[in-house]
Motif scaffolding. Structure first.
Motif, short mmCIF file in Angstrom:
data_model
loop_
_atom_site.label_atom_id
_atom_site.label_comp_id
_atom_site.label_asym_id
_atom_site.label_seq_id
_atom_site.Cartn_x
_atom_site.Cartn_y
_atom_site.Cartn_z
N ARG A 6 0.81 -1.21 0.00
CA ARG A 6 0.00 0.00 0.00
C ARG A 6 0.84 1.26 0.00
O ARG A 6 0.32 2.35 -0.10
CB ARG A 6 -0.93 0.00 1.22
CG ARG A 6 -1.98 -1.07 1.11
CD ARG A 6 -2.87 -1.06 2.31
NE ARG A 6 -3.88 -2.09 2.14
CZ ARG A 6 -4.37 -2.81 3.11
NH1 ARG A 6 -3.97 -2.64 4.32
NH2 ARG A 6 -5.30 -3.71 2.88
N SER A 53 -5.08 10.46 0.07
CA SER A 53 -4.81 9.18 -0.59
C SER A 53 -3.39 8.76 -0.26
O SER A 53 -2.49 9.60 -0.17
CB SER A 53 -4.95 9.30 -2.12
OG SER A 53 -4.42 8.14 -2.75
N SER A 59 -6.06 3.04 -2.91
CA SER A 59 -6.28 4.24 -2.12
C SER A 59 -6.74 5.39 -2.99
O SER A 59 -7.62 6.18 -2.61
CB SER A 59 -5.01 4.62 -1.36
OG SER A 59 -5.25 5.62 -0.41
N ASP A 60 -6.16 5.51 -4.20
CA ASP A 60 -6.60 6.53 -5.15
C ASP A 60 -8.08 6.34 -5.52
O ASP A 60 -8.85 7.30 -5.59
CB ASP A 60 -5.76 6.46 -6.43
CG ASP A 60 -4.38 7.06 -6.27
OD1 ASP A 60 -4.15 7.77 -5.27
OD2 ASP A 60 -3.53 6.81 -7.14
N ALA A 63 -10.25 7.28 -2.49
CA ALA A 63 -10.24 8.73 -2.28
C ALA A 63 -11.13 9.42 -3.31
O ALA A 63 -11.86 10.37 -2.99
CB ALA A 63 -8.82 9.26 -2.36
N ASN A 64 -11.09 8.96 -4.55
CA ASN A 64 -11.93 9.55 -5.59
C ASN A 64 -13.41 9.26 -5.34
O ASN A 64 -14.26 10.13 -5.57
CB ASN A 64 -11.50 9.05 -6.97
CG ASN A 64 -10.39 9.87 -7.57
OD1 ASN A 64 -10.62 10.98 -8.08
ND2 ASN A 64 -9.17 9.37 -7.51
N SER A 67 -14.43 11.57 -2.59
CA SER A 67 -14.52 12.94 -3.10
C SER A 67 -15.83 13.15 -3.88
O SER A 67 -16.53 14.15 -3.69
CB SER A 67 -13.32 13.23 -3.99
OG SER A 67 -13.40 14.52 -4.56
N ILE A 79 -8.19 16.26 -3.60
CA ILE A 79 -7.47 15.06 -3.16
C ILE A 79 -5.99 15.39 -3.00
O ILE A 79 -5.38 15.99 -3.89
CB ILE A 79 -7.66 13.91 -4.17
CG1 ILE A 79 -9.13 13.49 -4.19
CG2 ILE A 79 -6.78 12.72 -3.81
CD1 ILE A 79 -9.46 12.45 -5.26
N SER A 81 -2.40 13.51 -2.22
CA SER A 81 -1.78 12.19 -2.21
C SER A 81 -0.44 12.23 -1.48
O SER A 81 0.48 12.92 -1.90
CB SER A 81 -1.58 11.70 -3.67
OG SER A 81 -1.28 10.35 -3.70
N TYR A 88 0.85 11.35 6.50
CA TYR A 88 -0.55 11.71 6.30
C TYR A 88 -1.39 11.56 7.55
O TYR A 88 -2.39 12.26 7.73
CB TYR A 88 -1.17 11.00 5.10
CG TYR A 88 -1.53 9.54 5.24
CD1 TYR A 88 -2.55 9.10 6.07
CD2 TYR A 88 -0.89 8.58 4.45
CE1 TYR A 88 -2.89 7.77 6.17
CE2 TYR A 88 -1.22 7.24 4.53
CZ TYR A 88 -2.23 6.83 5.39
OH TYR A 88 -2.58 5.51 5.47
N VAL A 100 -9.68 10.23 5.14
CA VAL A 100 -8.77 9.31 4.47
C VAL A 100 -9.34 7.89 4.54
O VAL A 100 -9.94 7.52 5.54
CB VAL A 100 -7.35 9.37 5.12
CG1 VAL A 100 -7.35 8.75 6.50
CG2 VAL A 100 -6.31 8.71 4.24
N GLU A 308 -10.21 8.39 -11.19
CA GLU A 308 -11.41 9.21 -11.09
C GLU A 308 -12.51 8.72 -12.03
O GLU A 308 -13.69 8.66 -11.66
CB GLU A 308 -11.11 10.68 -11.38
CG GLU A 308 -12.33 11.57 -11.24
CD GLU A 308 -12.06 13.04 -11.48
OE1 GLU A 308 -12.99 13.84 -11.31
OE2 GLU A 308 -10.92 13.38 -11.85
#
Length: 322
Positions: A6, A53, A59-60, A63-64, A67, A79, A81, A88, A100, A308
């Motif tokens: 990760r 992220s 994780s991306d 997060a998207n 969002s 976002i 990263s 973070y 997160v 996204e």
């Protein structure tokens, strides 16, 4: 297990110097362990939220999705990263990051080590309720709120070839133990000692592990070693999107050796602790499954689609966006 996969697959990351500056700039004004007001104040509802992220595909994607769901609920979002949890998580505490996606057992153990030292006994376990209780207890004094987990879980998993599974009538790790087959395991070198890995497979399932081939967790090398018969089983994760390409199938962890790494949103309570935020993010709870997440990962990693775009298509297809 330390979820090393990760932290290594980065996309667009904040440069280390900028991230350190971000944290240093936020430490004077945000909530801290000593700032009891940050813990006891009413949950906040900032209209401008930063979604964190950890910089790798899954994780991306999460997060998207967060969002997009929050935008749909009337918030403005961006976002940020940052691949390193050591960076973070403090940013989440001090309000530089508001939300997160995390992993329940892994994050519980990380906060526990932060609070009680690296040698502290793990608090993450296969029991989701116990893990969540421990996690929330550790998060609360830091001004963090852990929202409810959904159905998706990204935890360690073990795979064999489909042909091997058919030949020995295997569906679960218990089946493999009962079969008496000798198994060489492709994994990280730490597998020799970690209780979730070789020792646990022997103790919990009675699997005859003859050796560990240190080719890494879920790497192409590891999967090829099982595909070509050099090894019989590989340590990977439940959201691995590439198993089909190698002719591999997961064996069910039917005795729950692995910890409850269910995906949970973690929020800064003073900025994003409202019921409205919880409701917006909770829309995923009954919808996103482990299989869904593996498929989404595949679309990004193998099909080269943007996170996204994949996230938006999924949410629209599931009727989660207005």
């Amino acid at each position: 297990m330390s979820r090393t996969h990760r932290g290594l697959r980065a996309r667009v990351l904040v440069p280390l110097g900028a991230a350190v500056a971000l944290l240093a700039g936020g430490c004077s004004g945000g909530p801290s362990l000593e700032d009891q007001g940050a813990v006891t104040a009413p949950p906040g509802d900032s209209k401008h939220l930063v979604i964190g992220s950890a910089g790798f595909t899954e994780s991306d994607l999460l997060a998207n999705m967060y969002s997009l769901l929050l935008k749909d609920a009337g918030y403005s979002t961006r976002i940020l990263s940052v691949a390193n949890r050591e960076l973070y998580e403090p940013a989440l505490e001090n309000g530089q990051i508001d939300v997160v996606p995390e992993y329940a057992a892994t994050f519980a153990d990380w906060l526990n080590a932060k609070a009680n030292g690296a040698d502290a006994a793990p608090v993450g376990s296969p029991d989701l309720d116990a893990t969540m209780k421990a996690l929330r207890g550790l998060a609360r004094p830091r001004g963090l709120t852990v929202l409810d987990p959904g159905r998706a879980v990204d935890q360690n998993a073990f795979a064999v070839t489909a042909g091997y599974a058919r030949a020995h009538r295997l569906k679960t790790l218990s089946d493999l133990g009962a079969s008496g087959q000798k198994v060489r395991l492709a994994a990280g070198d730490e597998c020799v000692q970690r209780p979730y890995c070789a020792p646990g497979l022997k103790k919990v399932y009675g699997i005859d592990i003859t050796g560990v081939d240190p080719k890494g967790v879920g790497t192409t090398q590891s999967k090829k070693a099982v595909q070509n018969g050099q090894d019989q089983m590989v340590l990977t994760t439940t959201t691995d999107a590439t198993l089909d390409a190698f002719g591999l199938v997961l064996l069910a962890d039917d005795k729950h050796l692995q910890n409850a790494d269910y995906i949970v949103p973690v929020v800064n309570r003073s900025r994003a602790g409202s019921d409205k935020v919880a409701e917006a993010l909770g829309a995923l709870n009954s919808t996103l499954t482990t299989r869904d997440l593996a498929s989404l990962n595949q679309q990004v990693d193998s099909w080269r689609r943007l996170p996204e775009d994949v996230a938006r298509t999924y949410l629209e297809d599931k009727g989660l966006l207005r």
